[in-house]
Structure formats: C-alpha cells, structure tokens
Design a protein around this motif. Structure first.
Motif, PDB file in Angstrom:
ATOM      1  N   LEU A  21      37.419  33.678  62.334  1.00 39.88           N
ATOM      2  CA  LEU A  21      36.045  34.093  63.339  1.00 39.88           C
ATOM      3  C   LEU A  21      36.266  33.741  64.545  1.00 39.88           C
ATOM      4  CD1 LEU A  21      33.263  35.642  63.130  1.00 39.88           C
ATOM      5  CD2 LEU A  21      32.347  33.375  62.281  1.00 39.88           C
ATOM      6  N   ALA A  22      36.554  32.423  64.721  1.00 41.75           N
ATOM      7  CA  ALA A  22      36.643  31.848  65.907  1.00 41.75           C
ATOM      8  C   ALA A  22      37.848  32.341  66.798  1.00 41.75           C
ATOM      9  CB  ALA A  22      36.946  30.239  65.725  1.00 41.75           C
ATOM     10  N   GLY A  23      38.781  32.602  66.190  1.00 37.22           N
ATOM     11  CA  GLY A  23      39.977  33.079  66.912  1.00 37.22           C
ATOM     12  C   GLY A  23      39.633  34.495  67.354  1.00 37.22           C
ATOM     13  N   PHE A  24      39.143  35.328  66.713  1.00 38.24           N
ATOM     14  CA  PHE A  24      38.756  36.694  67.094  1.00 38.24           C
ATOM     15  C   PHE A  24      37.632  36.778  68.174  1.00 38.24           C
ATOM     16  CE2 PHE A  24      40.366  38.231  62.826  1.00 38.24           C
ATOM     17  CZ  PHE A  24      41.442  38.445  63.449  1.00 38.24           C
ATOM     18  N   LEU A  25      36.605  35.977  67.915  1.00 36.85           N
ATOM     19  CA  LEU A  25      35.392  35.719  69.176  1.00 36.85           C
ATOM     20  C   LEU A  25      35.952  35.321  70.171  1.00 36.85           C
ATOM     21  CD1 LEU A  25      32.619  34.248  67.053  1.00 36.85           C
ATOM     22  CD2 LEU A  25      32.742  36.604  67.777  1.00 36.85           C
ATOM     23  N   ALA A  26      37.111  34.470  70.229  1.00 38.11           N
ATOM     24  CA  ALA A  26      37.587  33.926  71.361  1.00 38.11           C
ATOM     25  C   ALA A  26      38.448  34.829  72.285  1.00 38.11           C
ATOM     26  CB  ALA A  26      38.529  32.652  71.361  1.00 38.11           C
ATOM     27  N   ALA A 209      41.394  48.818  80.342  1.00 35.16           N
ATOM     28  CA  ALA A 209      41.000  49.038  78.868  1.00 35.16           C
ATOM     29  C   ALA A 209      40.655  47.798  78.185  1.00 35.16           C
ATOM     30  CB  ALA A 209      42.456  49.515  78.029  1.00 35.16           C
ATOM     31  N   HIS A 210      40.026  46.854  78.881  1.00 34.40           N
ATOM     32  CA  HIS A 210      39.613  45.748  78.245  1.00 34.40           C
ATOM     33  C   HIS A 210      38.526  45.703  77.604  1.00 34.40           C
ATOM     34  CE1 HIS A 210      42.757  43.422  80.566  1.00 34.40           C
ATOM     35  NE2 HIS A 210      42.543  43.965  81.831  1.00 34.40           N
ATOM     36  N   LEU A 211      37.622  46.566  77.758  1.00 37.28           N
ATOM     37  CA  LEU A 211      36.377  46.867  77.087  1.00 37.28           C
ATOM     38  C   LEU A 211      36.705  47.366  75.531  1.00 37.28           C
ATOM     39  CD1 LEU A 211      33.389  46.788  76.646  1.00 37.28           C
ATOM     40  CD2 LEU A 211      33.547  49.551  77.545  1.00 37.28           C
ATOM     41  N   SER A 212      37.897  48.210  75.406  1.00 32.52           N
ATOM     42  CA  SER A 212      38.201  48.651  74.088  1.00 32.52           C
ATOM     43  C   SER A 212      38.921  47.267  73.315  1.00 32.52           C
ATOM     44  CB  SER A 212      39.043  49.666  74.308  1.00 32.52           C
ATOM     45  OG  SER A 212      40.246  49.533  75.040  1.00 32.52           O
ATOM     46  N   TYR A 213      39.625  46.677  74.068  1.00 29.77           N
ATOM     47  CA  TYR A 213      40.321  45.608  73.380  1.00 29.77           C
ATOM     48  C   TYR A 213      39.207  44.416  72.854  1.00 29.77           C
ATOM     49  CZ  TYR A 213      44.442  47.131  75.851  1.00 29.77           C
ATOM     50  OH  TYR A 213      45.625  47.834  76.188  1.00 29.77           O
ATOM     51  N   ALA A 214      38.094  44.240  73.790  1.00 30.30           N
ATOM     52  CA  ALA A 214      37.104  43.353  73.507  1.00 30.30           C
ATOM     53  C   ALA A 214      36.298  43.804  72.155  1.00 30.30           C
ATOM     54  CB  ALA A 214      36.195  43.150  74.691  1.00 30.30           C
ATOM     55  N   LEU A 215      36.018  45.047  72.251  1.00 25.48           N
ATOM     56  CA  LEU A 215      35.277  45.793  70.771  1.00 25.48           C
ATOM     57  C   LEU A 215      36.333  45.541  69.723  1.00 25.48           C
ATOM     58  CD1 LEU A 215      33.769  48.922  72.555  1.00 25.48           C
ATOM     59  CD2 LEU A 215      32.615  46.732  72.044  1.00 25.48           C
ATOM     60  N   THR A 216      37.400  45.575  69.840  1.00 26.28           N
ATOM     61  CA  THR A 216      38.588  45.488  68.907  1.00 26.28           C
ATOM     62  C   THR A 216      38.449  44.228  68.179  1.00 26.28           C
ATOM     63  OG1 THR A 216      39.952  47.372  69.671  1.00 26.28           O
ATOM     64  CG2 THR A 216      40.733  45.834  68.019  1.00 26.28           C
ATOM     65  N   TRP A 217      38.622  43.222  69.137  1.00 27.20           N
ATOM     66  CA  TRP A 217      38.518  41.765  68.787  1.00 27.20           C
ATOM     67  C   TRP A 217      37.216  41.526  67.867  1.00 27.20           C
ATOM     68  CZ3 TRP A 217      42.968  40.483  67.700  1.00 27.20           C
ATOM     69  CH2 TRP A 217      44.067  40.599  68.632  1.00 27.20           C
ATOM     70  N   TYR A 218      36.139  41.835  68.518  1.00 24.80           N
ATOM     71  CA  TYR A 218      34.862  41.584  68.101  1.00 24.80           C
ATOM     72  C   TYR A 218      34.640  42.539  66.864  1.00 24.80           C
ATOM     73  CZ  TYR A 218      33.251  39.294  72.422  1.00 24.80           C
ATOM     74  OH  TYR A 218      33.203  38.260  73.284  1.00 24.80           O
ATOM     75  N   GLY A 219      34.944  43.483  66.439  1.00 25.59           N
ATOM     76  CA  GLY A 219      35.037  44.236  65.487  1.00 25.59           C
ATOM     77  C   GLY A 219      35.789  43.256  64.183  1.00 25.59           C
TER      78      GLY A 219
END
Length: 243
Positions: A21-26, A209-219
């Motif tokens: 969780l910490a890794g993906f949020l970071a 494309a950083h928004l899509s990357y961010a959504l992927t990690w938060y997902g």
C-alpha cells in the motif's frame, strides 16, 4: 463463541499489505508530481517557442543560464560559421542512420556558439557532399542546453577522434579548442525544406501520460487495501466457524 486468529499469518500478511500500500501510494503521488512538472514544462516551452526571437545570451549571461529559465528560448545569432570545425553527431531518425550537423558560429564579439544546423542521412555525413555556408550569417532557432546523457544504447563519445554521440557542448568546444564558447547550443529553425542539413527538427511536443500512471498506481493501492480487507474477513469468519 470466541475468535482465535492465527497471529503469525496475520502479522506477515499485514506487513506485506502495508508495504504494498505504501509503495503504490508513493508511486502514485510521484506521478502526480510529475504530472504538474510536465504540465508546467509544456506551458513554458509553448510560451518560449512562440515568442519573438531575441539575441542569444552573450558571455556576461552564460553563468546564469539554466534549463528551467532558458531552454527553448527563441533566439537569433549573427556571425560566421567555422566550417572546418564542423562535427557530426550520430542519431537514429526516420531517415535511418543520421547525423546532427553541429557547426561553431563565431559572433561579432569573438564568442562562439555551437549551432545545430540540422539533420543529414548517412550519405551526406561528409561535409564535401554539402555546400558550406560562407560569409556573414544570421541564425534563428531555439536555445538548447548541453546534453549530459545520450540516447539509449548509444556508444561513448571519443573527443580525440572527434566522434560524439550526444550534443555535449563542453566536450566538443574543448576538443576543438574554441574559446570563449557558450555552454548552450542553438537548434536552427527551418528555412529551406529542400536544403541539407534539414533544420527545424527540434521536438517541442511532450507526451503527458502521468495522470493515467497515477491512477494505475492508486488503483493498485485500492486493490491491496481491498484484498487485505477480504483476508481479515476470511480470517475472522474462518476462526469463528471453526469454534
């Protein structure tokens, strides 16, 4: 009815879930930061590229030049090309194996600025296959910062053999014995689409494309959280049923 949890298993799964969780949020937060950085870069570049050309910075301004404040500024230069000191820098392109033609331009104040006159295919690498610019010249283009890193899988430069694989201005001007030399170079803008070198090849569009990357990690972070919740539910129900 009592619930007896398997504590070693619970502790291990909790630690793994917490780390995931910490890794993906970071990673998601880092991509959000990159999103803002890229948006600011695009806005800055667009404003500079479309601005009227101004004289390229002279020696008194060189110490203050930075990537953030100066790269992609629309500038103009006047002087004479030192054609004998032309260097060619290998780069892959749509033309196949190609070369950037970098020629130093001696300005009226005696300072030297490397000018990227454009791209040539392998068959036109030799300067003898092209007409060299003679006499006083005016160059308009975009100010670029010296390249510290080359393209992926490129070879190391060999200044002694006058072979470069990145536009490392300090290395080039030092090897050629040019001084005083600007720490930047100028990408010449296109004047004649039928002439070689082919100028105006500066890439001024940036993929964001950083928004899509961010959504992927938060997902993925949500998936970890959901999976952990299901694990706890299973543990509690399983122990309760056993009792």
């Amino acid at each position: 009815m009592s619930t007896r949890l398997r504590w070693p298993r619970l502790i291990i799964v909790t630690l793994v879930a917490a780390l995931g969780l910490a890794g993906f949020l970071a990673l998601g937060t880092w991509q959000v930061q990159r999103l803002h950085w890229k948006a600011a870069l695009i806005e800055r570049v667009d404003a500079r590229v479309d601005a009227p050309a101004v004289p390229a910075p002279g020696p008194q301004d060189w110490p203050r030049i930075t990537r953030e404040s100066d790269e992609y500024r629309h500038v103009t230069l006047n002087g004479q090309f030192l054609n004998a000191d032309e260097v060619q820098i290998y780069t892959p392109s749509d033309l196949g194996p190609s070369y950037w033609v970098m020629t130093p331009l001696r300005r009226d104040d005696g300072s030297v600025v490397m000018v990227n006159r454009g791209l040539v295919p392998e068959r036109l690498k030799d300067p003898a296959t092209r007409t060299a610019p003679a006499g006083d010249q005016q160059v308009t283009g975009l100010l670029r910062i010296s390249e510290d890193e080359a393209w992926l899988f490129s070879r190391d430069s060999d200044p002694e053999a006058r072979q470069w694989y990145r536009r490392d201005i300090g290395s080039i001007t030092e090897a050629l014995g040019l001084a005083p030399a600007a720490p930047y170079f100028v990408d010449a803008e296109l004047v004649d689409a039928d002439a070689w070198p082919l100028a105006g090849q500066t890439v001024v569009s940036f993929r964001n494309a950083h928004l899509s990357y961010a959504l992927t990690w938060y997902g993925l972070a949500l998936m970890v959280l959901g999976g952990y919740a299901l694990f706890l539910r299973s543990e509690v129900r399983g122990e309760g049923a056993a009792d």
